[in-house]
Design a protein around this motif. Sequence first.
Motif, PDB file in Angstrom:
ATOM      1  N   ASP A   1       0.856  -1.187   0.000  1.00 46.63           N
ATOM      2  CA  ASP A   1       0.000   0.000   0.000  1.00 46.63           C
ATOM      3  C   ASP A   1       0.890   1.235   0.000  1.00 46.63           C
ATOM      4  O   ASP A   1       1.738   1.387   0.884  1.00 46.63           O
ATOM      5  N   LEU A   2       0.715   2.109  -0.997  1.00 45.91           N
ATOM      6  CA  LEU A   2       1.613   3.259  -1.139  1.00 45.91           C
ATOM      7  C   LEU A   2       1.519   4.220   0.035  1.00 45.91           C
ATOM      8  O   LEU A   2       2.530   4.742   0.510  1.00 45.91           O
ATOM      9  N   GLU A   3       0.306   4.467   0.520  1.00 42.17           N
ATOM     10  CA  GLU A   3       0.117   5.445   1.590  1.00 42.17           C
ATOM     11  C   GLU A   3       0.443   4.879   2.969  1.00 42.17           C
ATOM     12  O   GLU A   3       1.000   5.578   3.813  1.00 42.17           O
TER      13      GLU A   3
ATOM     14  N   THR B   1       2.755  -1.883   4.760  1.00 44.88           N
ATOM     15  CA  THR B   1       3.050  -2.754   5.897  1.00 44.88           C
ATOM     16  C   THR B   1       4.028  -3.862   5.536  1.00 44.88           C
ATOM     17  O   THR B   1       4.539  -4.548   6.416  1.00 44.88           O
ATOM     18  N   ARG B   2       4.277  -4.040   4.212  1.00 45.20           N
ATOM     19  CA  ARG B   2       5.218  -5.071   3.782  1.00 45.20           C
ATOM     20  C   ARG B   2       5.654  -4.783   2.350  1.00 45.20           C
ATOM     21  O   ARG B   2       4.979  -4.069   1.605  1.00 45.20           O
ATOM     22  N   PHE B   3       6.800  -5.353   1.956  1.00 46.77           N
ATOM     23  CA  PHE B   3       7.194  -5.332   0.553  1.00 46.77           C
ATOM     24  C   PHE B   3       6.271  -6.244  -0.247  1.00 46.77           C
ATOM     25  O   PHE B   3       5.773  -7.250   0.265  1.00 46.77           O
TER      26      PHE B   3
ATOM     27  N   VAL C   1      14.789 -10.542  -3.476  1.00 45.34           N
ATOM     28  CA  VAL C   1      13.624 -10.194  -2.655  1.00 45.34           C
ATOM     29  C   VAL C   1      13.827 -10.671  -1.226  1.00 45.34           C
ATOM     30  O   VAL C   1      13.559  -9.939  -0.258  1.00 45.34           O
ATOM     31  N   SER C   2      14.320 -11.884  -1.054  1.00 46.70           N
ATOM     32  CA  SER C   2      14.567 -12.412   0.293  1.00 46.70           C
ATOM     33  C   SER C   2      15.580 -11.559   1.035  1.00 46.70           C
ATOM     34  O   SER C   2      15.424 -11.283   2.236  1.00 46.70           O
ATOM     35  N   ARG C   3      16.602 -11.122   0.333  1.00 45.96           N
ATOM     36  CA  ARG C   3      17.627 -10.282   0.967  1.00 45.96           C
ATOM     37  C   ARG C   3      17.063  -8.916   1.349  1.00 45.96           C
ATOM     38  O   ARG C   3      17.389  -8.368   2.403  1.00 45.96           O
ATOM     39  N   ILE C   4      16.235  -8.355   0.479  1.00 48.52           N
ATOM     40  CA  ILE C   4      15.604  -7.062   0.786  1.00 48.52           C
ATOM     41  C   ILE C   4      14.706  -7.193   2.010  1.00 48.52           C
ATOM     42  O   ILE C   4      14.738  -6.352   2.915  1.00 48.52           O
ATOM     43  N   GLU C   5      13.912  -8.249   2.037  1.00 49.86           N
ATOM     44  CA  GLU C   5      13.010  -8.454   3.175  1.00 49.86           C
ATOM     45  C   GLU C   5      13.800  -8.646   4.467  1.00 49.86           C
ATOM     46  O   GLU C   5      13.428  -8.100   5.520  1.00 49.86           O
TER      47      GLU C   5
END
Length: 439
Positions: free
Chosen positions: A216-218, A221-223, A421-425
């Motif tokens: 959600d842009l505004e 709560t998560r990638f 993606v896993s590394r970013i998370e």
Amino acid sequence: MSLRLLLCTLLLSLLPACQQASDSGKTTLRLQAVADPVEAKAYRALIDAFEAQRPDVRVELIPVGRHPEHVTRLTTAFAAGNAPDLFLINFRRWGQFIAADVLEPVGPLLDAAGLLDRDAFYAPPLEGFTYNGELVCMPQNVSSLVVYWNRALFAEYGVEPPRPDWRWSDFHDAAKALTRDLDGDRRPEIYGLDVDPSIVRLAPFVWQTGGRLVDDLEHPTRFDLRTPKAVTGLLFLKRLKNEVGVIPPLIERRAEQPDARFIRGGAAMTLNSRRFSAALRAVEGLDWDVAPLPRYREAASVLHADAYCLGRTSRHKAAARDFIAFATGEAGQALLSASGRIVPVRKSVAQSEAFLDPTQPPASAQVFLDTIPQLRRTPNIPAWYEIETRINPVIEEWMFESAAQMAGEQAFGLRDGYLLVSRIEAAAADLLKPESARP
């Protein structure tokens, strides 16, 4: 010694504002901004024009070389109670100042003085600097990420110039054709592309595939990168590097950054915002232009916008308000446009010769205006700057992994994207959680 000066001298510890009055009889505003010598010259021209209209106000420019230093100096100054009255900052980097509640919203100040007509400005940067429904800082520009390309290299190697509607495949083919090993040592002297690996550079390609950065842009709560669409976008630039070899390896890019490589003719294309134009205009003999980002399923670019923010502790809010109004007015916007520094946020100036000057490069300046409807932004939440600070090194490491790893990834397909993606998370997912839910 005059009585005024004597009183100021005696009461300096209690009334520091008197010192300013005794020195010049003027109100002094301090403005901090990231500015190289070319940009600093443009800002000083803006200040001179404002001071000519307001001889009662002196504006002191505090130029800083790089964004990390800029943020660090601002953080230290606010903590010490010695913050500048005004500072320019990108909306992706202002989060900690929002969280610390050290900013005086400028929207209400401009509204109260009848100095803000929102319809006169492009909407994306206004939205980027709006927090909890209030315009906190006043944007000066509305840039996008574009392709800077070397006309001479395209012509020398017979590569068709970028079209307004070019695709990923066209970009791939151009970058491949422009990558040249001139001495036969199997190491290119000219690369088709050089680019900084960061989330702000990858984001448009994620959006073009139909993917999203966050849920959600505004109120994220998560990638939301763990989808085939998003991963396809994340992989686009790395595949150009690994499978086609059009981007310099890590050892070369550590010796020379993309901007410098492009300026000397060692890269035929690079990705950057309007800010790069001011530096390129100062380079004699470089023949360059801009093009929109290549598109995939849909066109998309990322918002680059800076704004004037006002410190809550400033003793000169009215003078600061008036400077902001001038800087984002017709005259101020025209001055900065002439330097090449900005895409004006004020529509009338952006659509005038002050910005679209046919005698000044880039010849295709209209590209910046044409891409405004395609602009998207990252979340303007307090944690976003720290999120980028954490994940950009992860992206760089992933982009420039060792040759052995790269060889194994040829058959990795989308799994290599999911690895990123896993590394970013792992690096920053906790920053998107409510503070009460963080460890």
